[in-house]
Design a protein around this motif. Structure first.
Motif, short mmCIF file in Angstrom:
data_model
loop_
_atom_site.label_atom_id
_atom_site.label_comp_id
_atom_site.label_asym_id
_atom_site.label_seq_id
_atom_site.Cartn_x
_atom_site.Cartn_y
_atom_site.Cartn_z
N SER A 61 0.79 -1.10 -0.21
CA SER A 61 0.19 -0.26 -0.02
C SER A 61 0.93 1.44 -0.22
CB SER A 61 -0.98 0.10 1.16
OG SER A 61 -0.10 0.17 2.31
N ILE A 62 0.26 2.46 -0.62
CA ILE A 62 0.82 3.63 -0.46
C ILE A 62 -0.11 4.64 0.14
CG2 ILE A 62 1.72 5.54 -1.98
CD1 ILE A 62 2.50 3.66 -3.96
N THR A 63 0.35 5.34 1.19
CA THR A 63 -0.41 6.41 1.81
C THR A 63 0.14 7.78 1.69
OG1 THR A 63 -1.16 4.55 3.43
CG2 THR A 63 -1.33 6.77 4.17
N PHE A 64 -0.80 8.81 1.47
CA PHE A 64 -0.43 10.08 1.41
C PHE A 64 -1.34 10.73 2.50
CE2 PHE A 64 0.53 8.86 -2.94
CZ PHE A 64 1.54 9.37 -3.35
N GLU A 65 -0.26 11.25 3.19
CA GLU A 65 -1.19 11.89 4.53
C GLU A 65 -0.74 13.58 4.39
OE1 GLU A 65 -0.17 8.81 8.05
OE2 GLU A 65 1.60 9.87 7.22
N LEU A 66 -1.73 14.29 4.83
CA LEU A 66 -1.92 15.68 4.99
C LEU A 66 -1.65 16.35 6.28
CD1 LEU A 66 -1.99 18.56 3.28
CD2 LEU A 66 -4.56 18.43 3.87
N ARG A 77 4.02 7.33 2.35
CA ARG A 77 4.32 6.29 3.05
C ARG A 77 4.19 5.27 1.98
NH1 ARG A 77 5.24 6.20 8.36
NH2 ARG A 77 4.28 4.17 8.76
N TYR A 78 5.00 4.13 2.05
CA TYR A 78 5.04 2.96 1.22
C TYR A 78 5.15 1.68 2.29
CZ TYR A 78 5.95 -0.58 -2.24
OH TYR A 78 6.42 -1.63 -2.86
N GLN A 79 4.60 0.83 2.42
CA GLN A 79 4.56 -0.49 3.14
C GLN A 79 4.90 0.18 4.84
OE1 GLN A 79 2.94 -2.26 1.40
NE2 GLN A 79 4.14 -3.99 1.85
N ASN A 80 4.22 1.19 5.04
CA ASN A 80 4.24 1.88 6.45
C ASN A 80 5.56 2.21 6.64
OD1 ASN A 80 1.49 1.23 7.23
ND2 ASN A 80 1.98 -0.63 7.60
N LYS A 81 6.47 2.77 5.59
CA LYS A 81 7.74 3.38 5.95
C LYS A 81 7.57 4.64 5.26
CE LYS A 81 10.20 -0.71 5.47
NZ LYS A 81 11.22 -1.63 4.51
N SER A 82 7.80 5.78 5.93
CA SER A 82 7.72 7.36 5.30
C SER A 82 8.97 7.34 4.31
CB SER A 82 8.20 8.06 6.46
OG SER A 82 6.87 8.05 7.33
N LEU A 83 8.79 8.04 3.22
CA LEU A 83 9.61 8.02 2.15
C LEU A 83 9.84 9.47 1.97
CD1 LEU A 83 8.03 5.58 -0.55
CD2 LEU A 83 9.89 5.19 0.90
N ALA A 84 11.06 9.93 1.81
CA ALA A 84 11.54 11.35 1.55
C ALA A 84 11.55 11.51 0.14
CB ALA A 84 12.93 11.60 2.13
N LEU A 85 10.55 12.46 -0.65
CA LEU A 85 10.61 12.41 -2.04
C LEU A 85 11.85 13.37 -2.47
CD1 LEU A 85 6.89 13.28 -2.28
CD2 LEU A 85 8.00 10.89 -2.57
N PRO A 86 12.42 12.77 -3.57
CA PRO A 86 13.65 13.59 -3.84
C PRO A 86 13.39 15.08 -4.42
CG PRO A 86 13.83 11.37 -4.64
CD PRO A 86 12.53 11.68 -4.02
#
Length: 146
Positions: free
Chosen positions: A56-61, A94-103
């Protein structure tokens, strides 16, 4: 991925603009692994591993406001006569419950200081705008090659 991200971006901005008057609390899109991989690749965070079953991918505001304790006594006393500083908004992927820093949000001013995974909403929206076709037929249509 441009149209999907554009829809997300517009809904995030609508939430910011309407605040509590926007009834939307949660938005769910269901898709396949191919779209998840494409989404990660589009945002330059694909790890070259195919998404697992139930990935899963999650976008949070997020909204950042200045806490009361950071305000001076005079700011507090005169607050009814002053406008509050505008809140800042951030998006976290978040991808697979890991926060990702977008380049695209790595530069100073494009993320919350000390938290590179919290991209400013403005930087996120700018990137989505770059990815979204303006003239779908011309930019994405068939070239006539067979």
């Amino acid at each position: 991925m441009g149209p999907l991200l554009s829809d997300l971006s517009q809904k995030l901005q609508r939430k910011v603009d309407r605040g509590a008057n926007d009834p939307l609390k949660l938005l769910v899109h269901s898709t396949h692994d191919t779209a998840l991989a494409a989404m990660c690749n589009t945002l330059d965070v694909f790890d070259e591993k195919w998404p697992a079953f139930t990935a899963s991918i999650t976008f949070e505001l997020f909204k950042k406001i200045e806490p009361e304790e950071n305000r001076s006594f005079l700011q507090t006393v005169f607050s009814p006569f002053q406008t509050s500083p505008a809140p800042e908004y951030f998006v976290r992927m978040r991808y697979q419950n890991k926060s990702l820093a977008l380049p695209v949000c790595a530069d100073e001013g494009k993320h919350l200081p000390g938290s590179p995974e919290l991209c400013t909403l403005a930087a996120f929206r700018d990137r989505v705008k770059e990815l979204t076709p303006v003239d779908w037929e011309r930019e994405c249509g068939s070239t006539g090659w067979s």
